[in-house]
Design a protein around this motif. Sequence first.
Motif, PDB file in Angstrom:
ATOM      1  N   MET A   1       0.852  -1.200   0.000  1.00 13.77           N
ATOM      2  CA  MET A   1       0.000   0.000   0.000  1.00 13.77           C
ATOM      3  C   MET A   1       0.883   1.244   0.000  1.00 13.77           C
ATOM      4  O   MET A   1       1.784   1.373   0.816  1.00 13.77           O
ATOM      5  N   HIS A 138      -3.551 -11.541   9.839  1.00 12.35           N
ATOM      6  CA  HIS A 138      -3.068 -11.315   8.473  1.00 12.35           C
ATOM      7  C   HIS A 138      -4.219 -11.649   7.522  1.00 12.35           C
ATOM      8  O   HIS A 138      -4.305 -12.760   7.000  1.00 12.35           O
ATOM      9  N   PRO A 142      -6.859  -7.467   2.887  1.00 14.06           N
ATOM     10  CA  PRO A 142      -6.620  -6.396   3.851  1.00 14.06           C
ATOM     11  C   PRO A 142      -7.498  -5.170   3.650  1.00 14.06           C
ATOM     12  O   PRO A 142      -7.834  -4.486   4.625  1.00 14.06           O
ATOM     13  N   ASP A 143      -7.883  -4.876   2.414  1.00 17.79           N
ATOM     14  CA  ASP A 143      -8.689  -3.681   2.173  1.00 17.79           C
ATOM     15  C   ASP A 143     -10.140  -3.876   2.597  1.00 17.79           C
ATOM     16  O   ASP A 143     -10.802  -2.935   3.038  1.00 17.79           O
ATOM     17  N   ARG A 169      -4.977  -1.025  11.506  1.00 21.44           N
ATOM     18  CA  ARG A 169      -4.532  -1.721  10.305  1.00 21.44           C
ATOM     19  C   ARG A 169      -3.161  -1.190   9.921  1.00 21.44           C
ATOM     20  O   ARG A 169      -2.721  -0.130  10.410  1.00 21.44           O
ATOM     21  N   SER A 170      -2.476  -1.915   9.053  1.00 24.40           N
ATOM     22  CA  SER A 170      -1.170  -1.460   8.584  1.00 24.40           C
ATOM     23  C   SER A 170      -1.271  -0.075   7.974  1.00 24.40           C
ATOM     24  O   SER A 170      -2.185   0.217   7.195  1.00 24.40           O
ATOM     25  N   GLY A 172       0.023   2.916   5.508  1.00 20.64           N
ATOM     26  CA  GLY A 172       0.738   3.046   4.250  1.00 20.64           C
ATOM     27  C   GLY A 172       1.954   3.948   4.347  1.00 20.64           C
ATOM     28  O   GLY A 172       2.664   4.141   3.366  1.00 20.64           O
ATOM     29  N   GLN A 187       0.548  -6.962   5.367  1.00 22.02           N
ATOM     30  CA  GLN A 187      -0.614  -6.194   5.779  1.00 22.02           C
ATOM     31  C   GLN A 187      -1.273  -6.906   6.956  1.00 22.02           C
ATOM     32  O   GLN A 187      -1.624  -8.083   6.864  1.00 22.02           O
TER      33      GLN A 187
END
Length: 223
Positions: A1, A138, A142-143, A169-170, A172, A187
């Motif tokens: 991302m 994981h 992820p989106d 969340r991870s 960017g 992610q």
Amino acid sequence: MDHDEGDQMTELFELRQYTLHPGRRDELVALFDNEFVESQAEAGMRVYGQFRDLDDQDRFVWIRGFPDASRRAGSLAAFYERHPAWLEHREAANATMVDSDDVLLLTAVTGDLDAARASPPALAGGDGAAGLEIVICHPEDPDAFPEFFRRDLLPALAEAGAPPLASFRSSGHRNDYPRLPVREGEQVFVWLSRSPAPAGLLPAGVRPPQRLRLAPTPRSWLR
């Protein structure tokens, strides 16, 4: 991302897991509690909590936040390159560590750590400390996972008596302070609660979730 300009104004968090030399955790806890909480605040960061891992006596876990992503590099430089507390105690701190590179950069999805701190549970421990759990997933998508979490998993966890205090969340945001490595190329979705999540509610994802059972140190802000 890839990150964009909007990410620069989003609060950024680090979830940091340190592997320590055997028998050295209490040494680091005392040093961290006494020397590295207020000093990081002076450099523009907030230490939300620092914890002993209840399942690994040589693991130390902590959460750090930045008001917005654009200030991360400057705050880290102010602390690790110039702050007297780190310059004086860094050798002692580093001597306790085998590895300090297990770091996730995260952005908030639900909840509020400040609100969680303001409403602690009723505690019975001798030092007033309660345990917490952090779950690191994981997700296969992820989106899409944050919306699934809000719609389905969050109410299910609440009904099961394990409501998350906050989820993440991870981010960017790139690692703009490479002197401190982070986990890249993955992610994750993370949540924190005061009660363990039922195993049947944990999403399978691309690999099994990591569950951290944690006990706050005496000076942890988050309890």
